[in-house]
Motif scaffolding. Structure first.
Motif, PDB file in Angstrom:
ATOM      1  N   ASP A  76       4.563  -1.701   2.612  1.00  0.00           N
ATOM      2  CA  ASP A  76       5.673  -2.418   3.258  1.00  0.00           C
ATOM      3  C   ASP A  76       6.998  -1.785   2.828  1.00  0.00           C
ATOM      4  OD1 ASP A  76       5.254  -3.321   0.675  1.00  0.00           O
ATOM      5  OD2 ASP A  76       4.844  -5.392   1.271  1.00  0.00           O
ATOM      6  N   CYS A 101      11.290  -6.842  -4.436  1.00  0.00           N
ATOM      7  CA  CYS A 101       9.836  -7.077  -4.411  1.00  0.00           C
ATOM      8  C   CYS A 101       9.078  -5.769  -4.624  1.00  0.00           C
ATOM      9  CB  CYS A 101       9.430  -7.754  -3.097  1.00  0.00           C
ATOM     10  SG  CYS A 101       7.913  -8.718  -3.231  1.00  0.00           S
ATOM     11  N   HIS A 103       9.064  -3.075  -2.669  1.00  0.00           N
ATOM     12  CA  HIS A 103       8.561  -2.389  -1.475  1.00  0.00           C
ATOM     13  C   HIS A 103       9.096  -0.953  -1.408  1.00  0.00           C
ATOM     14  CE1 HIS A 103       7.828  -6.579   0.579  1.00  0.00           C
ATOM     15  NE2 HIS A 103       7.264  -6.474  -0.610  1.00  0.00           N
ATOM     16  N   GLU A 135       7.872  -7.539   5.811  1.00  0.00           N
ATOM     17  CA  GLU A 135       6.773  -8.315   5.212  1.00  0.00           C
ATOM     18  C   GLU A 135       7.247  -9.681   4.728  1.00  0.00           C
ATOM     19  OE1 GLU A 135       4.278 -10.240   2.566  1.00  0.00           O
ATOM     20  OE2 GLU A 135       6.135  -9.331   1.848  1.00  0.00           O
ATOM     21  N   GLU A 136       8.557  -9.786   4.380  1.00  0.00           N
ATOM     22  CA  GLU A 136       9.056 -10.987   3.698  1.00  0.00           C
ATOM     23  C   GLU A 136       9.253 -12.168   4.658  1.00  0.00           C
ATOM     24  OE1 GLU A 136       9.203 -11.350   0.570  1.00  0.00           O
ATOM     25  OE2 GLU A 136       9.426  -9.372  -0.347  1.00  0.00           O
ATOM     26  N   HIS A 162       0.040  -4.262  -4.076  1.00  0.00           N
ATOM     27  CA  HIS A 162       1.333  -4.797  -4.498  1.00  0.00           C
ATOM     28  C   HIS A 162       1.472  -4.622  -5.999  1.00  0.00           C
ATOM     29  CE1 HIS A 162       4.994  -7.134  -4.500  1.00  0.00           C
ATOM     30  NE2 HIS A 162       4.894  -7.296  -3.195  1.00  0.00           N
TER      31      HIS A 162
HETATM   32 ZN   LIG Z   1       6.302  -7.917  -1.784  1.00  0.00          ZN
END
Ligand SMILES: [Zn+2]
Ligand SMILES: [Zn+2]
Length: 387
Positions: A76, A101, A103, A135-136, A162
């Protein structure tokens, strides 16, 4: 030489890509600079590149040999709408935008695997590198699927990862079957009748009604869902009123629900509607419920989870691979792709530091070679040349 060492040889390039992406975060469906960088980098490695798959998504394809076998690897690309608190040189240059996050690191890892695979070509079949936008919670996976992702780029199997803060650097964690919860967002709009705050007898108070709905909703996980099953309902926003002395006409109750089993989702949605409308009616008000599925539960196929764990163990040793990690109540929209094609999703330790979605978080660049090696070996073993 092991893959990890070959990939570590260009670790500095991956780190430069990652830190450049970190400096220029873009939120869901706005990943223009990011996807352009991904596309140009893949073209430089010799990939067939498809831009605009699911708005800002990119797919890079590399076919080696004659086998019809195929594999999809997904990363992502989106950042979050939040302010970064870090002060290091590669901090975000855009106010209110942050790669919180990791990504940026997922994207750089897949680019690292892309480079290795194009240079070494030790596989027989087709590799599809899926760079997903949004993705969020904005539906990037479904946007790519709606754009024909898996029809245009058929994959026998899909893998993704992830980063995991709190897991030691380079350790892997996975489980067969359900791994991450499904997620929904809900809005409950309570309509009553406003009045002077000193004369509530002339109102139908939507604020009081909303408060009763909030407490009653907790009876769903506590009383309706079996104790051995998992369910979360979190009311995270309550809105209503503008003044100390005015009972408003309307109030809103908003939040998120999480679950694993489809039957639990059904209980949550059905009972939420019944409780909200029923409680409102009891107070003489009305309630409208908008309940939206945002993430399906993420389910690993047992075989592919074992395979991914085997590949991870080959890279870092069995002692650093947890094959039975705990369930995660967080969600991930790669789940929608895994509903179409079997595969697996794995966590890789980011080491000590802030958790994801925290303003002090940063992806650990030392993780890049592990993630790129995992992707590379998933391909080399799944599309092995010696069959
Ligand atoms: Zn994430
Ligand atoms: Zn996130």
């Amino acid at each position: 030489m092991p893959v990890l060492d070959k990939i570590k040889a260009f670790e500095n390039d991956m780190t430069a890509w990652r830190q450049d992406l970190h400096r220029h975060p873009e939120i869901g469906f706005e990943e223009k600079r990011t996807s352009d960088f991904v596309a140009r980098t893949l073209e430089g490695f010799g990939y067939e590149v498809h831009r605009g798959v699911g708005k800002t998504g990119v797919v890079g394809r590399l076919k080696v040999g004659e086998s019809s076998r195929s594999i999809g690897l997904r990363a992502d690309m989106d950042a979050l709408p939040m302010q970064e608190a870090n002060t290091f040189a590669h901090r975000s240059t855009i106010d209110g935008r942050m790669h919180a996050c990791g990504h940026d690191g997922h994207t750089a890892s897949l680019l690292g695997a892309a480079r290795y695979l194009a240079e070494t070509r030790q596989f027989d079949g087709t590799v599809n590198l899926i760079f997903q936008p949004a993705e969020e919670g904005l539906g990037g996976a479904n946007a790519m699927l709606a754009d024909g992702l898996l029809d245009r780029f058929p994959c026998d199997v899909l893998f993704g990862f992830h980063n995991a803060p709190n897991l030691p650097l380079g350790h892997f964690a996975i489980r067969p079957g359900p791994m991450m919860a499904g997620g929904a967002f809900f809005d409950i709009i309570v309509k009553g009748k406003g009045s002077h705050g000193a004369h509530p007898e002339f109102s139908v108070d939507p604020v009081l009604t909303a408060c009763h709905i909030v407490t009653a909703l907790q009876s769903i996980p506590a009383r309706n869902v079996g104790a051995v099953d998992s369910a979360v309902i979190s009311v995270t926003r309550i809105e209503g009123g503008d003044a100390y002395n005015v009972v408003p006409n309307q109030a809103a109750v908003r939040g998120t629900a999480r679950w694993f089993k489809p039957e639990v989702l059904k209980i949550i949605e059905t009972n939420m509607r019944r409780i909200a409308t029923g409680v409102a009616e009891g107070f003489g008000a009305t309630a409208e419920v908008d309940f939206r599925l945002i993430f399906a539960p993420l389910v690993n196929s047992a075989d592919d989870a074992t395979f991914a764990a085997d590949v991870a163990a080959e890279i870092v040793g069995e002692a650093k691979v947890n094959r039975a990690r705990d369930l995660i109540m967080g969600s991930e929209d790669f789940s929608f792709m895994l509903e179409k094609v079997p595969g697996a999703y794995i966590n890789i330790g980011n080491g000590d530091g802030a958790n994801v979605h925290n303003p002090s978080y940063d992806f650990n660049d030392a993780l890049l070679p592990y993630a790129a090696s995992l992707y590379a070996r998933l391909v080399e073993r799944r599309l092995a040349t010696n069959r």
